[in-house]
Design an enzyme around this catalytic site. Structure first.
Site, PDB file in Angstrom:
ATOM      1  CB  VAL A 131      40.526  45.825  36.005  1.00  0.00           C
ATOM      2  CG1 VAL A 131      40.946  45.429  34.425  1.00  0.00           C
ATOM      3  CG2 VAL A 131      41.430  46.715  36.557  1.00  0.00           C
ATOM      4  CD  GLU A 171      46.887  48.688  42.599  1.00  0.00           C
ATOM      5  OE1 GLU A 171      46.861  47.293  42.999  1.00  0.00           O
ATOM      6  OE2 GLU A 171      46.734  49.624  41.858  1.00  0.00           O
ATOM      7  N   GLY A 217      38.811  55.180  41.538  1.00  0.00           N
ATOM      8  CA  GLY A 217      39.088  53.969  41.093  1.00  0.00           C
ATOM      9  C   GLY A 217      40.661  53.768  40.710  1.00  0.00           C
ATOM     10  CD  GLU A 256      50.934  46.801  26.615  1.00  0.00           C
ATOM     11  OE1 GLU A 256      51.519  47.312  27.329  1.00  0.00           O
ATOM     12  OE2 GLU A 256      51.577  46.127  25.935  1.00  0.00           O
ATOM     13  CE  LYS A 288      48.510  46.835  39.212  1.00  0.00           C
ATOM     14  NZ  LYS A 288      47.940  48.176  39.684  1.00  0.00           N
ATOM     15  CG  ASP A 311      50.956  49.945  41.060  1.00  0.00           C
ATOM     16  OD1 ASP A 311      50.640  48.913  40.972  1.00  0.00           O
ATOM     17  OD2 ASP A 311      50.870  50.837  40.227  1.00  0.00           O
ATOM     18  CB  ILE A 369      50.904  53.762  27.643  1.00  0.00           C
ATOM     19  CG1 ILE A 369      50.424  54.910  28.197  1.00  0.00           C
ATOM     20  CG2 ILE A 369      51.835  54.000  26.685  1.00  0.00           C
ATOM     21  CD1 ILE A 369      51.638  55.799  28.766  1.00  0.00           C
ATOM     22  CE  LYS A 400      51.103  49.987  37.452  1.00  0.00           C
ATOM     23  NZ  LYS A 400      50.344  51.190  37.603  1.00  0.00           N
ATOM     24  N   GLY A 449      42.233  53.510  36.088  1.00  0.00           N
ATOM     25  CA  GLY A 449      40.802  53.550  35.913  1.00  0.00           C
ATOM     26  C   GLY A 449      40.244  52.710  34.922  1.00  0.00           C
TER      27      GLY A 449
HETATM   28  N1  HSE Z   1      47.043  51.753  41.395  1.00  0.00           N
HETATM   29  C1  HSE Z   1      47.550  51.880  40.041  1.00  0.00           C
HETATM   30  C2  HSE Z   1      47.835  53.250  39.446  1.00  0.00           C
HETATM   31  C3  HSE Z   1      46.479  51.310  38.917  1.00  0.00           C
HETATM   32  O1  HSE Z   1      47.544  54.249  40.062  1.00  0.00           O
HETATM   33  O2  HSE Z   1      48.813  53.442  38.719  1.00  0.00           O
HETATM   34  C4  HSE Z   1      47.078  51.248  37.484  1.00  0.00           C
HETATM   35  O3  HSE Z   1      47.749  50.113  37.633  1.00  0.00           O
END
Ligand code: HSE
Length: 418
Positions: A17, A184, A181, A123, A99, A195, A130, A199, A297
């Protein structure tokens, strides 16, 4: 005239990122935002940016008075929280993509925002490219927000697409997600649903004013989904997705979880493939709205970070309207879900926990059933995610009320289980 602040940025982290953001900022000179320093763990490592940009000393950023924005995109949740806390207390606005850190420290972050009155924007930590947080904050009034169904993890969606559409095996698909990429650095966080759960913890605060701990939400990932599940999906014209689901029930409380779900092939979420994310919001009078975009990504995530940085120029802050200006909603386990469960050995299934079982298929290799279970029973047990048992929510999903009289006994008899 609107006063536009000059943004001088200190970045923590220069991975997928951080580097994405650096490249994007180079291509958007109109933003008048410059990265003054980037703090990284290994300053000796060769990177695609001038050496003098980097330091390993966090205080060079946190104590630099010229730096007015800290962008925090590191992996270690505890270290990330310390950075965010110090940055806010030192009077700097913060943009974060972490996150896990935000979900685990949500209460403290809310407190820090109240105390400092400074922006903390994240965001990119929800559905990457999004703009879902800002929409939930600004557009959807609490009374009108009926339900949200989201594919919020790009890696698992990528893996499911590659396995079931392109017939790659799980290991190959995961490796590809890592190489691109998307995953995680510990891919267990993606695959086992952590993950998506983190979120959901963030989004529930913006959607309904619910502040909860991630471990309080019912969740699992795609680790137990098997090829036989995919065959059942194909027979019934479904696709399997890892879905974040929240519904405001008639009693005003919110049902929320992160579980694999069968979705109709013709549904909006079935359209979401590979690393894309999708969010379907149902709201009063507007019916369904669908948000779609890249969910992982370097550049898609970097673009959301950029949008937050850009919003800082006009002093944008989350107001957490549902939390502070409305009555925040509560979570409930008082509802039912219709689920499909596949398994190798019957003894691993707590069949007595079902209200009723509608279908029973004893297979050569793997058996499965479809039944209705009280959600609180799922919340209190773990058999449905252990020993290779695969639970998938049926498309109809949540059932608010059932007539339990005689139903259970009769259905178990029908299924030959009693
Ligand atoms: N590892 C996370 C995913 C990256 O695959 O959604 C984006 O938050």
């Amino acid at each position: 005239m609107v006063h536009r602040k000059k943004l001088v940025i200190g970045v923590f982290g220069f991975g997928v990122v951080g580097e994405g953001l650096y490249r994007i900022l180079q291509q958007t000179p109109s933003l008048h935002a410059e990265i003054k320093k980037a703090c990284i763990k290994h300053p000796g490592k060769k990177r695609n940016a001038p050496q003098e940009l980097f330091t390993a000393n966090k205080n060079e950023l946190l104590n630099d008075e010229e730096i007015n924005v800290i962008v925090e995109v590191i992996d270690d949740a505890d270290a990330a929280f310390e950075i965010v806390k110090t940055a806010l207390l030192n009077g700097k606005a913060v943009v974060s993509a972490s996150k896990k850190m935000i979900a685990e420290h949500l209460t403290e972050i809310l407190e820090l925002q109240r105390e400092t009155n400074l922006p903390f924007l994240c965001e990119s930590a929800a559905c990457a490219s999004i703009p879902v947080i800002r929409n939930l904050e600004e557009y959807y009034d609490n009374d009108l927000l009926h339900s949200i169904m989201a594919i919020a993890n790009g890696s698992t969606n990528f893996i499911l697409t590659k396995m079931f559409q392109e017939k790659l095996d799980f290991t190959e698909a995961l490796l590809l997600a890592q190489q691109l990429g998307f995953a995680e650095s510990n891919p267990k966080l993606d695959v086992e649903g952590y993950d998506a759960l983190n979120k959901w913890t963030i989004l529930l605060a913006h959607a309904y004013g619910i502040v909860t701990r991630p471990e309080k939400l019912v969740f699992t990932g795609i680790q137990n989904i098997s090829l036989s599940d995919a065959s059942v999906a194909t027979e019934r014209s479904y696709e399997i997705k890892l879905v974040n689901h929240a519904v405001k029930l008639l009693n005003g409380k919110v049902a929320a979880f992160v579980l694999p779900q069968f979705v109709e092939k013709t549904s909006h979420l079935a359209f979401v493939r590979n690393e894309y994310n999708g969010v379907v919001i149902e709201s009063g009078f507007a019916d369904k709205q669908f948000f779609y975009g890249k969910g992982a990504g370097s550049l898609p995530t970097g673009s959301a970070v950029l949008s937050d940085i850009s919003a800082l120029r006009y002093g944008y802050k989350y107001e957490y309207k549902k939390l502070y200006y409305n009555t925040p909603l509560e979570l409930t386990h008082d509802f039912y879900v219709k689920v499909y469960v596949s398994f190798d050995e019957l003894k691993t299934i707590h069949k007595d926990e079902f209200e009723w079982i509608e279908e029973w298929h004893g297979g050569q290799e793997r058996s499965y059933l479809v039944g209705v279970i009280y959600f609180d029973k799922l919340a209190k047990s773990t058999w449905w995610k252990e020993n290779g048992v695969s639970l998938i929510v049926m498309p109809e999903g949540i059932i608010e009320e059932i007539d339990t009289r005689n139903v259970k006994k009769r259905s178990l008899e029908l299924a030959g289980l009693r």
